[in-house]
Design a protein around this motif. Structure first.
Motif, short mmCIF file in Angstrom:
data_model
loop_
_atom_site.label_atom_id
_atom_site.label_comp_id
_atom_site.label_asym_id
_atom_site.label_seq_id
_atom_site.Cartn_x
_atom_site.Cartn_y
_atom_site.Cartn_z
N MET B 1 26.17 8.66 92.86
CA MET B 1 27.12 9.14 91.84
C MET B 1 26.97 8.27 90.60
SD MET B 1 29.80 10.97 90.98
CE MET B 1 30.79 10.91 89.49
N SER B 2 26.59 8.89 89.51
CA SER B 2 26.50 8.16 88.25
C SER B 2 27.42 8.80 87.23
CB SER B 2 25.08 8.19 87.71
OG SER B 2 24.27 7.34 88.42
N ARG B 3 28.09 7.99 86.46
CA ARG B 3 28.93 8.52 85.39
C ARG B 3 28.09 8.77 84.15
NH1 ARG B 3 33.03 3.76 84.90
NH2 ARG B 3 31.10 2.65 85.31
N THR B 4 28.53 9.66 83.32
CA THR B 4 27.85 9.86 82.05
C THR B 4 28.20 8.69 81.13
OG1 THR B 4 29.70 11.03 81.03
CG2 THR B 4 28.11 12.37 82.31
N ALA B 5 27.37 8.53 80.10
CA ALA B 5 27.63 7.46 79.13
C ALA B 5 29.01 7.63 78.49
CB ALA B 5 26.54 7.45 78.07
N ASP B 6 29.38 8.87 78.22
CA ASP B 6 30.70 9.10 77.63
C ASP B 6 31.83 8.66 78.56
OD1 ASP B 6 29.89 10.07 75.21
OD2 ASP B 6 29.88 12.17 75.84
N GLN B 7 31.64 8.93 79.85
CA GLN B 7 32.66 8.51 80.82
C GLN B 7 32.75 6.98 80.90
OE1 GLN B 7 31.01 10.76 84.11
NE2 GLN B 7 32.80 12.12 84.16
N VAL B 8 31.60 6.33 80.92
CA VAL B 8 31.60 4.86 80.98
C VAL B 8 32.32 4.29 79.77
CG1 VAL B 8 30.13 2.80 80.95
CG2 VAL B 8 29.47 4.77 82.35
N LEU B 9 31.97 4.83 78.60
CA LEU B 9 32.58 4.32 77.36
C LEU B 9 34.09 4.54 77.36
CD1 LEU B 9 31.89 3.07 74.61
CD2 LEU B 9 31.68 5.38 73.69
N GLU B 10 34.50 5.72 77.74
CA GLU B 10 35.93 6.04 77.71
C GLU B 10 36.70 5.17 78.71
OE1 GLU B 10 36.79 10.18 78.39
OE2 GLU B 10 38.83 9.70 79.05
N GLN B 11 36.13 4.99 79.89
CA GLN B 11 36.85 4.26 80.95
C GLN B 11 36.86 2.75 80.72
OE1 GLN B 11 35.05 5.54 84.64
NE2 GLN B 11 35.66 7.67 84.32
N PHE B 13 36.15 1.04 77.59
CA PHE B 13 36.20 0.58 76.20
C PHE B 13 37.15 -0.60 76.01
CE2 PHE B 13 38.09 0.60 71.97
CZ PHE B 13 36.97 0.50 71.18
N LEU B 14 38.37 -0.46 76.50
CA LEU B 14 39.37 -1.50 76.25
C LEU B 14 39.01 -2.82 76.93
CD1 LEU B 14 42.83 0.30 76.33
CD2 LEU B 14 41.73 -0.86 74.40
N GLN B 15 38.49 -2.72 78.17
CA GLN B 15 38.12 -3.95 78.88
C GLN B 15 36.99 -4.68 78.14
OE1 GLN B 15 38.71 -1.01 80.32
NE2 GLN B 15 39.27 -1.22 82.48
N VAL B 16 36.00 -3.93 77.67
CA VAL B 16 34.86 -4.57 77.00
C VAL B 16 35.29 -5.11 75.63
CG1 VAL B 16 32.53 -4.22 76.09
CG2 VAL B 16 33.19 -3.21 78.28
N ARG B 17 36.14 -4.36 74.96
CA ARG B 17 36.69 -4.85 73.68
C ARG B 17 37.34 -6.22 73.88
NH1 ARG B 17 41.80 -4.90 71.56
NH2 ARG B 17 42.05 -4.59 69.31
N ALA B 18 38.11 -6.32 74.97
CA ALA B 18 38.80 -7.59 75.26
C ALA B 18 37.80 -8.72 75.53
CB ALA B 18 39.74 -7.41 76.44
N LYS B 19 36.72 -8.38 76.25
CA LYS B 19 35.72 -9.41 76.56
C LYS B 19 34.98 -9.86 75.29
CE LYS B 19 35.14 -7.92 81.30
NZ LYS B 19 34.39 -7.08 82.26
N ILE B 20 34.68 -8.92 74.40
CA ILE B 20 34.02 -9.29 73.13
C ILE B 20 34.95 -10.19 72.31
CG2 ILE B 20 33.21 -8.39 70.91
CD1 ILE B 20 32.10 -5.98 72.48
N LEU B 21 36.23 -9.85 72.31
CA LEU B 21 37.19 -10.70 71.60
C LEU B 21 37.23 -12.11 72.17
CD1 LEU B 21 40.37 -8.57 70.81
CD2 LEU B 21 39.04 -9.97 69.22
N GLU B 22 37.17 -12.21 73.49
CA GLU B 22 37.18 -13.53 74.13
C GLU B 22 35.97 -14.35 73.67
OE1 GLU B 22 39.28 -15.21 75.97
OE2 GLU B 22 40.75 -13.60 75.87
#
Lengths: 272, 81
Positions: B1-11, B13-22
């Motif tokens: 089972m693989s998610r589409t890139a859009d699904q990965v981004l949507e699911q 986004f906020l967690q990665v945004r937080a990591k980049i901020l850190e």
């Protein structure tokens, strides 16, 4: 979902942890021998430890319906004491017929030294001579890649090794490929900072597939989370993996690997 | 089972945004703290963050290798084992 934790150090955990694991679906676990946080001083200290692993922990686990299995060795961190290591290796056969012993482990490397490699090879020889399965620790952080390649060199250089009976643990993105390509089983350890998150483990499952791959908490006396496997289950569900696909990684794969040991007298929950 | 890139981004986004901020805040703290004596360690972190944006695949494995000691295939000869 029922699951098996193939690598967890319960001598370092409280009885409450056994209860929590049982509530979260853990029905069996395997506990490799490892470092106590200090260097043990004598072979008798290891003899007592092996009694704890083969007598005390199975009883503690059974109170919560968890079957406890174990692996015996002297850890790589103590391999610099070559004479003590050899005494322990000579003593291990006293315990190999204990009913919960699956094999020799977790042997491996720590800082990738000559003495560690020497004692690793002697453990491997012990396992082969006694027809035991092997569970392998790969080093931490910057030492992992070099150490994993050295371990693979030693294993692949011994024609007596049956690769399907060897689990190479603590793989990460840069080591999982060589381990699986060489025909060994691979274990991913779910440590949040120093090893692998549930998200990255899920990535590796998606990338490499479930064949010969399993996950563990390696819960011990340091920063670790004994309930990490349910975290991975949740992550895989969030990504849309089927229950059957998840069950293969967290339950069927460890069972298939362990069933190669004559002492894996596992009784599935549905047959209890 | 693989998610589409859009699904990965949507699911995620906020967690990665937080990591980049850190990471951004870490580099801010670092620059406010004066000179660094362990330049090799700092260079590893800067090289690691370059990998994140270099357009090539295998980012996790390449970051891992960046932080790894070198493997030498003749180690057994050197050790005599």
């Amino acid at each position: 979902m029922y699951y098996i934790d193939p690598h967890i150090h319960m001598v370092s955990r409280t009885t409450d942890d056994y209860e929590t694991l049982a509530k979260m679906g853990c029905v069996a676990l395997s506990e490799p021998a490892f470092w106590a946080g200090f260097d043990r001083g004598s072979v008798d200290s290891f003899r007592d430890y092996f009694r704890q692993l083969t007598e005390t922990e199975p009883k503690r686990a059974a109170q919560y319906g968890i079957q406890h299995f174990t692996w015996l060795c002297i850890n790589a961190k103590e391999a610099e004491n070559v004479s003590l290591s050899r005494e322990v290796i000579a003593m291990i056969p006293e315990f190999l017929d204990r009913p919960n012993v699956l094999g020799i482990g977790e042997i491996g490397l720590n800082k990738n030294t000559k003495n560690e490699a020497t004692i690793f090879l002697e453990h491997v020889d012990l396992a082969v001579r006694h027809d035991q399965q092997i569970l392998i620790h790969t080093p931490h952080l910057e030492d992992k890649y070099q150490g994993t390649r050295m371990i693979l060199d030693m294993l692949c250089g011994d024609t007596r090794i049956q690769r399907h009976r060897v689990l190479v643990d603590h793989v990460e993105e840069h080591t999982i490929g060589p381990v699986l390509d060489a025909g060994f089983w691979a274990g991913m350890t779910l440590y949040p900072v120093t090893k692998c998150t549930p998200q990255r483990a899920a990535d590796m499952i998606e990338r490499f597939g479930p064949e010969r791959l399993m996950a563990n908490s390696a819960g011990d006396w340091g920063p670790s989370k004994p309930t990490a496997i349910p975290d991975l289950i949740l992550e895989l569900r969030r990504r849309g993996h089927s229950e059957a696909a998840i069950r293969r990684v967290v339950y069927e794969n460890p069972r298939t690997f362990f069933e190669q040991s004559r002492h894996f007298a596992f009784v599935a929950p549905e047959n209890r | 089972m693989s998610r589409t890139a859009d699904q990965v981004l949507e699911q995620e986004f906020l967690q990665v945004r937080a990591k980049i901020l850190e990471i951004a805040a870490f580099f801010d703290r670092l620059s406010e703290g004066g000179a660094v004596t362990n330049e090799q360690q700092l260079r590893l972190l800067r090289d690691g963050s370059t990998i994140l944006n270099d357009g090539a695949d295998e980012k996790a494995a390449r970051v891992q290798l960046l932080f790894s000691r070198q493997y030498e295939s003749n180690w057994r000869e050197k050790f005599g084992v």
